[in-house]
Design an enzyme around this catalytic site. Structure first.
Site, PDB file in Angstrom:
ATOM      1  CD  GLU A  23      -2.444   0.994   2.937  1.00  0.00           C
ATOM      2  OE1 GLU A  23      -2.031   0.134   3.757  1.00  0.00           O
ATOM      3  OE2 GLU A  23      -3.412   1.731   3.162  1.00  0.00           O
TER       4      GLU A  23
ATOM      5  CE  LYS B  38      -7.099   0.801   3.873  1.00  0.00           C
ATOM      6  NZ  LYS B  38      -5.838   1.150   4.556  1.00  0.00           N
TER       7      LYS B  38
ATOM      8  CB  CYS C 110      -3.967  -2.234   4.557  1.00  0.00           C
ATOM      9  SG  CYS C 110      -2.978  -2.532   6.045  1.00  0.00           S
TER      10      CYS C 110
HETATM   11  C1  ACM Z   1      -3.889  -0.043   7.221  1.00  0.00           C
HETATM   12  O1  ACM Z   1      -5.010  -0.195   6.725  1.00  0.00           O
HETATM   13  N1  ACM Z   1      -2.913   0.522   6.553  1.00  0.00           N
HETATM   14  C2  ACM Z   1      -3.605  -0.557   8.563  1.00  0.00           C
END
Ligand code: ACM
Length: 281
Positions: free
Chosen positions: A38, A128, A161
């Protein structure tokens, strides 16, 4: 197919060095698909919207173009996480004293995104959906759902993530037919690597969780990343796991077609046996 997880240690704000370091690892092996962390090009621990503005990229920017060049040269696919700048020309109606005037809002949106790149260029993106911690100060929640991309290698979906914390993310991708979840991450909590075994088992999919290592201490916000990037099979077996503190690249050979089979035994088919009418969703 050969799947590479590329565990790096980005330096906050140094896009040139972070991309160069990742390419150094990527050029050291042969693989069909490379999965990077990420926000691998910028670092994670943003302190202001100004930093996001400065370090975010659009499709014509350096990181995207460099990864497209790599994918073309190597005839391969790459998934990487980055801060995406999207200029949305939204028409805003403004009422003046006696007439309606249209003006264009040029204020961009910023997403914590991942891109899927192939020899032909940009194949798709994911933004995301579940933002973690201070990401909520700087990024807009994703608006593309959990798309699946049907490649010659197999069917690939992405999540980023903290999305792992919501089983709906991996389930959505499985229901769309994904064989492999490419999962760029910047993990700070310890739970994800083991939890992904369950995500893979309960969906009978493969997952490549690629995390970063190192620490980012900025303005008294101190984050330590846990590494342990890994590939998990559709049977919940850890096929490879990286160290918790070193940049490294690991290549695993997998047969994605195994993820087509959702049968557990002669009576149970994992997805067909779901009972959505009994669930509270
Ligand atoms: C995250 O979502 N970077 C912990």
């Amino acid at each position: 197919m050969k799947l590479a997880i590329v565990q790096t240690n980005p330096i906050f704000g140094n896009i040139l060095k972070n991309v160069e370091d990742a390419l150094g690892l990527m050029n050291s092996v042969e693989a069909n698909l490379f999965v990077l962390p990420e926000l691998f090009n910028t670092g994670y621990n943003f302190q202001s919207q100004e930093e996001v503005k400065e370090l975010s990229e659009d499709d014509s920017s350096f990181t995207m173009q460099t990864m497209i060049e790599f994918a073309k040269k190597k005839s391969c696919y790459v998934v990487f996480g980055y801060a995406e700048k999207v200029i949305c020309d939204q028409y805003k109606k403004q009422r003046t004293t006696n007439q309606e005037q249209s003006t264009i809002n040029h204020e961009p949106s910023y997403y914590n995104s991942s891109a899927l790149i192939g020899p032909e260029g940009i194949i798709g993106k994911y933004r995301k959906v579940h933002l973690y911690y201070r990401e909520k100060l700087f990024f807009t929640p994703g608006n593309l759902g959990f798309p699946m991309f049907d490649l010659p290698l197999g069917k690939i979906g992405m999540m980023i993530c903290f999305d792992w914390f919501y089983p709906e993310s991996a389930r959505s991708l499985a229901l769309h037919g994904a064989h492999l979840i490419a999962h760029p991450a910047n993990l700070v909590l310890p739970y994800c690597p083991d939890a992904m075994i369950t995500r893979c088992l309960e969906n009978k999919v493969f997952a490549a969780t690629t995390n970063r290592v190192g620490v980012e201490n900025r303005n008294d916000i101190n984050l330590t990343y846990i590494g342990t990037s890994q590939v998990v099979s559709n049977r919940g077996k850890i096929l490879a796991r990286c160290s918790d503190d070193k940049p490294e690249i690991v290549v695993v050979e997998i047969d994605l077609m195994q993820a087509e089979n959702k049968r557990l035994n002669e009576f149970n088919d994992l997805l067909a046996d779901r009972r959505p009418e009994q669930y509270t969703l």
